[in-house]
Write a protein that holds these residues in place. Structure first.
Motif, PDB file in Angstrom:
ATOM      1  N   LEU A  85       0.806  -1.220   0.000  1.00 13.80           N
ATOM      2  CA  LEU A  85       0.000   0.000   0.000  1.00 13.80           C
ATOM      3  C   LEU A  85       0.842   1.274   0.000  1.00 13.80           C
ATOM      4  O   LEU A  85       0.491   2.251  -0.685  1.00 13.80           O
ATOM      5  CB  LEU A  85      -0.957  -0.011   1.196  1.00 13.80           C
ATOM      6  N   PRO A  86       1.956   1.338   0.740  1.00 12.74           N
ATOM      7  CA  PRO A  86       2.760   2.570   0.715  1.00 12.74           C
ATOM      8  C   PRO A  86       3.258   2.958  -0.673  1.00 12.74           C
ATOM      9  O   PRO A  86       3.466   4.140  -0.938  1.00 12.74           O
ATOM     10  CB  PRO A  86       3.934   2.235   1.649  1.00 12.74           C
ATOM     11  N   MET A  87       3.458   1.982  -1.549  1.00  9.69           N
ATOM     12  CA  MET A  87       3.925   2.305  -2.893  1.00  9.69           C
ATOM     13  C   MET A  87       2.909   3.175  -3.627  1.00  9.69           C
ATOM     14  O   MET A  87       3.272   4.032  -4.434  1.00  9.69           O
ATOM     15  CB  MET A  87       4.179   1.020  -3.678  1.00  9.69           C
ATOM     16  N   LEU A  88       1.624   2.961  -3.355  1.00  8.69           N
ATOM     17  CA  LEU A  88       0.576   3.779  -3.968  1.00  8.69           C
ATOM     18  C   LEU A  88       0.411   5.107  -3.233  1.00  8.69           C
ATOM     19  O   LEU A  88       0.303   6.164  -3.848  1.00  8.69           O
ATOM     20  CB  LEU A  88      -0.745   3.007  -3.959  1.00  8.69           C
ATOM     21  N   LEU A  89       0.424   5.069  -1.903  1.00  4.29           N
ATOM     22  CA  LEU A  89       0.158   6.260  -1.117  1.00  4.29           C
ATOM     23  C   LEU A  89       1.282   7.291  -1.215  1.00  4.29           C
ATOM     24  O   LEU A  89       1.024   8.506  -1.214  1.00  4.29           O
ATOM     25  CB  LEU A  89      -0.051   5.873   0.351  1.00  4.29           C
ATOM     26  N   PHE A  90       2.511   6.826  -1.276  1.00  2.00           N
ATOM     27  CA  PHE A  90       3.652   7.733  -1.157  1.00  2.00           C
ATOM     28  C   PHE A  90       4.521   7.787  -2.412  1.00  2.00           C
ATOM     29  O   PHE A  90       5.669   8.214  -2.352  1.00  2.00           O
ATOM     30  CB  PHE A  90       4.516   7.314   0.043  1.00  2.00           C
ATOM     31  N   SER A  91       3.994   7.357  -3.560  1.00  2.66           N
ATOM     32  CA  SER A  91       4.814   7.316  -4.776  1.00  2.66           C
ATOM     33  C   SER A  91       5.281   8.705  -5.187  1.00  2.66           C
ATOM     34  O   SER A  91       6.433   8.894  -5.599  1.00  2.66           O
ATOM     35  CB  SER A  91       4.034   6.651  -5.908  1.00  2.66           C
ATOM     36  N   ARG A  92       4.401   9.704  -5.101  1.00  2.00           N
ATOM     37  CA  ARG A  92       4.797  11.055  -5.499  1.00  2.00           C
ATOM     38  C   ARG A  92       5.889  11.586  -4.581  1.00  2.00           C
ATOM     39  O   ARG A  92       6.873  12.174  -5.039  1.00  2.00           O
ATOM     40  CB  ARG A  92       3.585  11.987  -5.486  1.00  2.00           C
ATOM     41  N   ARG A  93       5.735  11.388  -3.283  1.00  2.00           N
ATOM     42  CA  ARG A  93       6.750  11.851  -2.340  1.00  2.00           C
ATOM     43  C   ARG A  93       8.056  11.102  -2.548  1.00  2.00           C
ATOM     44  O   ARG A  93       9.142  11.688  -2.456  1.00  2.00           O
ATOM     45  CB  ARG A  93       6.234  11.651  -0.907  1.00  2.00           C
ATOM     46  N   ALA A  94       7.977   9.801  -2.849  1.00  2.00           N
ATOM     47  CA  ALA A  94       9.195   9.017  -3.107  1.00  2.00           C
ATOM     48  C   ALA A  94       9.932   9.563  -4.322  1.00  2.00           C
ATOM     49  O   ALA A  94      11.165   9.662  -4.327  1.00  2.00           O
ATOM     50  CB  ALA A  94       8.838   7.550  -3.317  1.00  2.00           C
ATOM     51  N   GLY A  95       9.189   9.928  -5.364  1.00  2.00           N
ATOM     52  CA  GLY A  95       9.817  10.511  -6.546  1.00  2.00           C
ATOM     53  C   GLY A  95      10.545  11.801  -6.230  1.00  2.00           C
ATOM     54  O   GLY A  95      11.630  12.074  -6.759  1.00  2.00           O
ATOM     55  N   THR A  96       9.974  12.603  -5.350  1.00  2.00           N
ATOM     56  CA  THR A  96      10.614  13.857  -4.963  1.00  2.00           C
ATOM     57  C   THR A  96      11.895  13.603  -4.179  1.00  2.00           C
ATOM     58  O   THR A  96      12.922  14.267  -4.388  1.00  2.00           O
ATOM     59  CB  THR A  96       9.643  14.700  -4.114  1.00  2.00           C
ATOM     60  N   ILE A  97      11.862  12.625  -3.266  1.00  2.00           N
ATOM     61  CA  ILE A  97      13.055  12.295  -2.477  1.00  2.00           C
ATOM     62  C   ILE A  97      14.187  11.836  -3.386  1.00  2.00           C
ATOM     63  O   ILE A  97      15.332  12.273  -3.264  1.00  2.00           O
ATOM     64  CB  ILE A  97      12.719  11.211  -1.436  1.00  2.00           C
ATOM     65  N   LEU A 143       9.355   7.296 -12.951  1.00  2.00           N
ATOM     66  CA  LEU A 143       9.629   5.993 -12.341  1.00  2.00           C
ATOM     67  C   LEU A 143       8.673   5.729 -11.181  1.00  2.00           C
ATOM     68  O   LEU A 143       8.212   4.599 -10.993  1.00  2.00           O
ATOM     69  CB  LEU A 143      11.078   5.943 -11.856  1.00  2.00           C
ATOM     70  N   SER A 144       8.374   6.744 -10.405  1.00  2.00           N
ATOM     71  CA  SER A 144       7.450   6.566  -9.283  1.00  2.00           C
ATOM     72  C   SER A 144       6.048   6.228  -9.774  1.00  2.00           C
ATOM     73  O   SER A 144       5.351   5.411  -9.177  1.00  2.00           O
ATOM     74  CB  SER A 144       7.415   7.819  -8.413  1.00  2.00           C
ATOM     75  N   ALA A 145       5.623   6.869 -10.881  1.00  2.00           N
ATOM     76  CA  ALA A 145       4.312   6.552 -11.449  1.00  2.00           C
ATOM     77  C   ALA A 145       4.270   5.107 -11.929  1.00  2.00           C
ATOM     78  O   ALA A 145       3.301   4.384 -11.687  1.00  2.00           O
ATOM     79  CB  ALA A 145       4.003   7.499 -12.608  1.00  2.00           C
ATOM     80  N   TYR A 146       5.331   4.671 -12.601  1.00  2.00           N
ATOM     81  CA  TYR A 146       5.400   3.285 -13.070  1.00  2.00           C
ATOM     82  C   TYR A 146       5.411   2.316 -11.889  1.00  2.00           C
ATOM     83  O   TYR A 146       4.677   1.314 -11.872  1.00  2.00           O
ATOM     84  CB  TYR A 146       6.651   3.083 -13.926  1.00  2.00           C
ATOM     85  N   ASN A 147       6.242   2.598 -10.877  1.00  2.00           N
ATOM     86  CA  ASN A 147       6.312   1.716  -9.713  1.00  2.00           C
ATOM     87  C   ASN A 147       5.019   1.704  -8.918  1.00  2.00           C
ATOM     88  O   ASN A 147       4.639   0.680  -8.343  1.00  2.00           O
ATOM     89  CB  ASN A 147       7.481   2.127  -8.811  1.00  2.00           C
TER      90      ASN A 147
END
Length: 401
Positions: free
Chosen positions: A46-58, A333-337
């Motif tokens: 679930l975190p991959m969906l919830l935090f993908s945008r923030r992960a991309g920024t990091i 990449l975050s959108a794909y992941n």
């Protein structure tokens, strides 16, 4: 590159051992309840969906090698947190849920971080070959992981598996620390990343081909590759296997992945037609596997499925990185992941529901049919939106068909 790939191969053995032991332990605690197993899978992804945008920024704002050092250290701590309570003689399904969610939060950053680090290691021109060979080498480790886990579980229990996995991260972290001063830093536009991150519609601003790749990844990763749920059920309900036989199902799939990765390394830069073709192959193989009457036939289809998964994953990932405009790679990449892993929670409930109410085999047939139909439809429509290169400004927006 050689040091990093070798270290990850060692660590991947432990990682696959942990996944095998975790799902087997959960199924044991839940007394074979497929819905409980699916909730654990949901908590993990679930975190991959919830935090993908923030992960991309990091990933966009920091050097990839430093990001991966932190995430790999956190994953090692997660494996220790699984093993130590079992050594003390305690475990709860609630604890597994919470810990799986925490590990999922780390993985939401670790996955795009490792993908960007690969670009730093090998450069744009060698990205496909480097990614394919990396996946092939680590895939060899995946062959060993599930089988070794089955043996260790039978001899020493699940706790030993988790502790061995925690130790395997030490080599990776040491190699990353050594590379921190020498790895290249691919140019990224922080301004573009920050601007897009403020808007939800950043997904719609990505090139059409990347959107299609993320959509097919959603179907395959979210609903098709639910083997964390289906393989334990096929092993126990359909083929009546023990822990060793269950572990070998993952080994056969990993063997197919190695074949697919070595083949992928010999190919040139992918286009959208390629990853769609592998998606269709995956759907067909999964549909056939679902109706196999004997375990040896199911194992054989696991090889084909493993190859199709890796061929799709490598070609789609490289396509996304090359098609993304400068400054949007992290978010692309975050959108794909997010598609590939973020919808695993929803998919796990759907697959568990199919297994419960329609039968275990339908949990494979249903998603396979949807992937076949959608993949075939996208192949037929592909010429209308094919955006070939991120270097062609005329084809980097959804409207440039």
């Amino acid at each position: 590159y050689r040091w990093y790939t070798g270290a990850q191969a060692v660590s991947m053995v432990g990682t696959m051992m942990t996944y095998t032991a975790l799902y087997w332990l959960t199924l044991h605690i839940a007394h074979g309840n497929a819905v409980v197993l699916s909730t654990l899978v949901a908590a993990q992804f679930l975190p991959m969906l919830l935090f993908s945008r923030r992960a991309g920024t990091i990933v966009a704002r920091h050097r990839a090698v430093r990001v991966v050092i932190v995430t790999q250290s956190a994953l090692a701590a997660g494996s220790l947190a699984l093993g130590l309570p079992l050594v003390a003689g305690w475990m709860s399904i609630w604890y597994l849920w919470v810990l799986s969610f925490a590990v999922g939060c780390v993985q939401a950053v670790d996955v795009p971080g490792r993908q960007m680090f690969m670009l730093d290691l090998v450069g744009d021109a060698e990205l496909r070959r480097g990614s394919s060979l990396y996946a092939a080498v680590t895939g060899m480790a995946k062959i060993a992981g599930p089988g070794v886990a089955g043996i260790i579980i039978a001899v020493s229990g699940e706790a030993a598996v988790f502790l061995v996995d925690a130790a395997s991260y030490v080599l990776v972290i040491g190699v990353l620390a050594r590379l921190a001063g020498s790895a290249r830093h691919a140019g990224r536009s922080g301004l573009a990343e920050r601007t897009d991150a403020r808007r939800f519609r950043w997904l719609l601003d990505l090139p059409r081909g990347i959107q299609v790749a993320a959509g097919m990844a959603l179907l395959i990763g979210g609903f098709g590759i639910q083997f964390e749920v289906t393989n334990p059920l096929m092993a126990t309900r359909v083929f009546h296997l023990g822990s060793l036989g269950f572990g070998l199902l993952g080994t056969f799939m990993a063997a197919g992945g190695i074949i697919g990765n070595f083949y992928s390394a010999r190919r040139g830069d992918p286009d959208s037609r390629e990853f769609l073709t592998w998606a269709v192959l995956f759907g067909a193989a999964e549909a056939v596997a679902a109706v196999m009457p004997a375990v040896w036939a199911y194992d054989a289809l696991m090889v084909v499925i493993g190859a199709a998964i890796q061929l799709f994953a490598v070609s789609a990932t490289v396509y996304v990185q090359k098609a993304a405009p400068d400054g949007q790679r992290g978010h692309a990449l975050s959108a794909y992941n997010a598609g590939f892993m973020g919808f695993v929670p929803a998919g796990s409930f759907v697959v568990a529901g199919l297994a419960t109410f329609a039968g275990t085999r339908w949990a494979l047939i249903g998603p396979a049919a949807v992937i076949l139909v959608c993949g075939t439809a996208m192949l037929a429509a592909e010429r209308a939106w094919r955006p070939v290169s991120r270097r062609d400004p005329a084809q980097t927006s959804p409207g440039a068909a």
